[in-house]
Write a protein that holds these residues in place. Structure first.
Motif, PDB file in Angstrom:
ATOM      1  N   GLU A  67       0.814  -1.222   0.000  1.00 42.64           N
ATOM      2  CA  GLU A  67       0.000   0.000   0.000  1.00 42.64           C
ATOM      3  C   GLU A  67       0.849   1.275   0.000  1.00 42.64           C
ATOM      4  O   GLU A  67       0.354   2.341  -0.343  1.00 42.64           O
ATOM      5  N   VAL A  68       2.133   1.184   0.359  1.00 40.23           N
ATOM      6  CA  VAL A  68       2.989   2.372   0.305  1.00 40.23           C
ATOM      7  C   VAL A  68       3.838   2.415  -0.966  1.00 40.23           C
ATOM      8  O   VAL A  68       4.605   3.351  -1.172  1.00 40.23           O
ATOM      9  N   ALA A  69       3.681   1.405  -1.843  1.00 34.98           N
ATOM     10  CA  ALA A  69       4.463   1.374  -3.081  1.00 34.98           C
ATOM     11  C   ALA A  69       4.000   2.464  -4.043  1.00 34.98           C
ATOM     12  O   ALA A  69       2.835   2.867  -4.043  1.00 34.98           O
ATOM     13  N   LEU A  70       4.915   2.948  -4.841  1.00 36.58           N
ATOM     14  CA  LEU A  70       4.607   3.953  -5.852  1.00 36.58           C
ATOM     15  C   LEU A  70       4.138   3.267  -7.130  1.00 36.58           C
ATOM     16  O   LEU A  70       4.604   2.193  -7.463  1.00 36.58           O
ATOM     17  N   ASP A  71       3.248   3.898  -7.864  1.00 39.67           N
ATOM     18  CA  ASP A  71       2.771   3.364  -9.140  1.00 39.67           C
ATOM     19  C   ASP A  71       3.365   4.187 -10.279  1.00 39.67           C
ATOM     20  O   ASP A  71       2.682   4.992 -10.890  1.00 39.67           O
TER      21      ASP A  71
END
Length: 142
Positions: free
Chosen positions: A104-108
């Motif tokens: 959920e904290v990963a960048l897209d």
């Protein structure tokens, strides 16, 4: 290498236990991985959070080569091209269970990038337990 090794030692001597090392030289001089490995060995570092690992099997192999076979490496996943992970000395700490990945904290951008990882450890000599969390942040205008 003597100067770089002393720089590394001073970084740890003048910190509260949290040190960020740039091995790529992107934002400065950078420290060669061999010097970092030598410094970690001399300073008796038992657990180290790492980021921007693009080849985890190679990183694990190089850690074992420079630090010893007692070092293990857990990392975020094999689904992305930039991993975060935890390098640890199995003679000093024991990994309890599996690490947790926080997508959920990963960048897209354009791939899912920079998830966080946490792992639960116990020290081998006395059983002191602790969590390690590695988060690789990126500045953004959002």
């Amino acid at each position: 290498d003597y100067v770089k090794l002393n720089i590394l030692k001073e970084m740890f001597n003048h910190s509260n236990g949290i040190v960020v090392i740039d091995s790529a030289g992107k934002y400065g001089a950078g420290l060669a991985l061999e010097v970092i490995g030598q410094g970690l060995k001399e300073l008796d570092i038992e657990v180290l959070g790492v980021q921007e690992i693009v080849d985890p099997p190679l990183f694990r192999a190089m850690a074992k080569r420079h630090l010893g076979d007692n070092f293990e490496f857990v990392y975020s996943s094999s689904e992305i091209w930039q991993e975060v992970g935890i390098l640890y000395d199995t003679t000093a700490v024991r990994l309890i269970g599996k690490p947790t990945i926080y997508w959920e904290v990963a960048l897209d951008m354009p791939d899912r990038l920079r998830p966080a990882i946490s792992a639960y450890f116990k020290s081998v000599p006395d059983g002191f337990d602790f969590h390690v969390i590695v988060v690789h942040l990126k500045s953004s205008p959002k």
